[in-house]
Scaffold this motif. Structure first.
Motif, PDB file in Angstrom:
ATOM      1  N   VAL A  45       0.816  -1.219   0.000  1.00 20.36           N
ATOM      2  CA  VAL A  45       0.000   0.000   0.000  1.00 20.36           C
ATOM      3  C   VAL A  45       0.851   1.271   0.000  1.00 20.36           C
ATOM      4  O   VAL A  45       0.581   2.198  -0.798  1.00 20.36           O
ATOM      5  CB  VAL A  45      -0.979  -0.007   1.198  1.00 20.36           C
ATOM      6  CG1 VAL A  45      -1.754   1.318   1.258  1.00 20.36           C
ATOM      7  CG2 VAL A  45      -1.936  -1.191   1.091  1.00 20.36           C
ATOM      8  N   PRO A  46       1.889   1.397   0.850  1.00 22.70           N
ATOM      9  CA  PRO A  46       2.662   2.656   0.868  1.00 22.70           C
ATOM     10  C   PRO A  46       3.246   3.032  -0.489  1.00 22.70           C
ATOM     11  O   PRO A  46       3.266   4.208  -0.862  1.00 22.70           O
ATOM     12  CB  PRO A  46       3.780   2.358   1.884  1.00 22.70           C
ATOM     13  CG  PRO A  46       3.198   1.314   2.781  1.00 22.70           C
ATOM     14  CD  PRO A  46       2.342   0.459   1.886  1.00 22.70           C
ATOM     15  N   SER A  47       3.736   2.039  -1.223  1.00 28.55           N
ATOM     16  CA  SER A  47       4.368   2.352  -2.518  1.00 28.55           C
ATOM     17  C   SER A  47       3.392   2.213  -3.683  1.00 28.55           C
ATOM     18  O   SER A  47       3.758   2.446  -4.833  1.00 28.55           O
ATOM     19  CB  SER A  47       5.564   1.429  -2.752  1.00 28.55           C
ATOM     20  OG  SER A  47       5.134   0.073  -2.863  1.00 28.55           O
ATOM     21  N   ASN A  48       2.152   1.840  -3.367  1.00 36.70           N
ATOM     22  CA  ASN A  48       1.127   1.651  -4.404  1.00 36.70           C
ATOM     23  C   ASN A  48       1.630   0.732  -5.524  1.00 36.70           C
ATOM     24  O   ASN A  48       1.508   1.022  -6.710  1.00 36.70           O
ATOM     25  CB  ASN A  48       0.696   3.004  -4.986  1.00 36.70           C
ATOM     26  CG  ASN A  48      -0.567   2.880  -5.847  1.00 36.70           C
ATOM     27  OD1 ASN A  48      -1.434   2.052  -5.549  1.00 36.70           O
ATOM     28  ND2 ASN A  48      -0.664   3.683  -6.891  1.00 36.70           N
ATOM     29  N   SER A  49       2.229  -0.393  -5.094  1.00 40.61           N
ATOM     30  CA  SER A  49       2.795  -1.324  -6.071  1.00 40.61           C
ATOM     31  C   SER A  49       2.442  -2.757  -5.690  1.00 40.61           C
ATOM     32  O   SER A  49       1.965  -3.032  -4.589  1.00 40.61           O
ATOM     33  CB  SER A  49       4.311  -1.167  -6.148  1.00 40.61           C
ATOM     34  OG  SER A  49       4.908  -1.525  -4.906  1.00 40.61           O
ATOM     35  N   VAL A  50       2.694  -3.657  -6.624  1.00 40.84           N
ATOM     36  CA  VAL A  50       2.445  -5.088  -6.397  1.00 40.84           C
ATOM     37  C   VAL A  50       3.687  -5.864  -6.800  1.00 40.84           C
ATOM     38  O   VAL A  50       4.236  -5.645  -7.886  1.00 40.84           O
ATOM     39  CB  VAL A  50       1.232  -5.603  -7.217  1.00 40.84           C
ATOM     40  CG1 VAL A  50       1.006  -7.090  -6.954  1.00 40.84           C
ATOM     41  CG2 VAL A  50      -0.017  -4.800  -6.891  1.00 40.84           C
TER      42      VAL A  50
END
Length: 422
Positions: free
Chosen positions: A213-218
């Motif tokens: 969530v913090p880096s908005n990545s997967v």
């Protein structure tokens, strides 16, 4: 939210994964769809292999109204009501395709009544089942339908499908970056048991677990998949096609003297805890396929079976494996089963005649008056405990049921009797 497997469901036959033996270019279903002359069909095979997807594609390609029902939660009455309602809109469609999932859930009477729905030609039935249709579907429906077997999808095809899904996933979400390792996809393909839907569900679960969530990545790695996955599910239905096929492969591998394959199929049966199936096959092989080549095989096998039954799982796996490896390595002879099956065949097909009178029971008063047993020669009164006399009935007195197998034990007995009878 709609599951990933449903959002990525193929809409064209070219996008389907697997089943090239029936939907590949020039194959029968591919031609049927292109000709748009759709017969009633039964799709059978493991879950997640494209049965529902293909039915949907057929409906879209042919311009027919697609009605999907599950036989588990509806009966013929509900099917008729849905069809009657749908027929009111038929002016804009080229007929109805009824996709009836899990048709094996309908009993014989319900399946008979289903014929009324498809008899007038306005409704085309596509039924699906994971079971062998010849076990679970009424013959009248089978005779009116074309049957197609869907096979578990190869790992390489599953991997291709997952790679295609990854490309589409990137357009479904608005993350800054999406990274899904090939190692992760390979692991999913390895453990999904040939089930594309299961593979996509595993991918979706790993995807959700890999969200940062913090880096908005997967980021989906091999470790992510391992954390999110349960043990591989084996396909085994004790009373159905899978169960019988594994038992068949187990028996044939033992007969074929392949210890490695025999142990593999034993492992599948142990996973399913099918103790009865295993022990029956082992005892049968000991007589049917090893037989007189190693006469003590039945005794050793019975001891292993007895030990397994006393131990129970998981320890039972050890004596069962012992019997399996032993029987696979034993010399083979089918002289026993050939002899008894030949004798049984003659009883059903020949007039075998009466028992020779000298062999009939003579242990009662008056037997001699009937000539019962009068001319019987007692072998132990003769040299080597043998004397030549007729034992078979007159009608089949020259029949030979037992032929020695070409192995050390049976040839030794043959040599003994050939010399003695000279």
């Amino acid at each position: 939210m709609q599951p990933l497997a449903d959002r990525l469901r193929p809409e064209k036959i070219e996008d389907m994964i697997g089943q090239s033996h029936i939907i590949g270019e020039g194959k029968v279903l591919n031609k049927i769809i292109k000709n748009q002359s759709i017969p009633n069909m039964i799709f059978f095979g493991p879950p997640g292999t494209g049965k529902t997807t293909l039915a949907n594609i057929i409906a879209n390609t042919t311009g027919k109204k697609y009605v999907k029902l599950n036989a588990v939660n509806c009966g013929v009455k509900e099917i008729k009501e849905v069809i009657d309602t749908t027929k009111q809109d038929l002016f804009s469609y080229n007929g109805i395709i009824l996709m009836l999932d899990e048709i094996q859930a309908m009993n014989r009477k319900q399946q008979q009544a289903l014929l009324e729905v498809i008899e007038d030609g306005s409704v085309t039935l596509i039924a699906s089942t994971a079971d062998n249709p010849y076990f679970v579907i009424y013959k009248a429906i089978l005779s009116r339908s074309s049957i197609f077997e869907f096979k578990a999808i190869d790992k390489s095809d599953i991997f291709k499908g997952l790679k295609r899904a990854v490309d589409k996933i990137e357009g479904l979400y608005s993350y800054e970056s999406i990274k899904i390792d090939d190692e992760a996809l390979d692991c999913i393909a390895e453990t999904c048991n040939g089930d594309m839907r299961s593979a996509l569900n595993k991918l979706e679960l790993a995807f959700n677990l890999g969200i940062d969530v913090p880096s908005n990545s997967v980021n989906v790695s091999l470790d992510t998949v391992i954390q999110s996955s349960s043990l591989k599910r084996l396909s085994y239905d004790r009373g159905g096609d899978d169960g019988y096929s594994i038992l068949s492969a187990f028996h044939k591998s033992l007969r074929g003297s392949d210890a490695d394959a025999s142990i593999h199929y034993l492992a599948r049966l142990i996973k399913a805890e099918d103790m009865q199936g295993i022990t029956r096959r082992l005892l049968c092989v000991a007589s049917e396929d090893v037989g007189l080549a190693v006469p003590q095989a039945i005794t050793i096998t019975e001891a292993c079976v007895s030990s397994a039954l006393q131990l129970g799982f998981p320890e039972a796996r050890i004596p069962l494996a012992q019997a399996t490896i032993y029987l696979a390595q034993c010399p083979k002879s089918d002289s026993v089963i050939k002899a008894i099956d030949s004798a049984l065949y003659d009883l059903d097909n020949l007039e075998t005649g009466d028992i020779p009178i000298h062999l009939k029971d003579a242990h009662y008063l008056g037997a001699k008056n009937l000539s019962r047993g009068v001319d019987y020669k007692y072998p132990h009164n003769y040299v080597n405990h043998y004397v030549k006399q007729q034992y078979l009935p007159d009608a089949i007195c020259d029949k030979v049921y037992y032929n020695h197998g070409n192995n050390k034990n049976e040839l030794a007995f043959k040599h003994y009797w050939d010399n003695l009878k000279k």
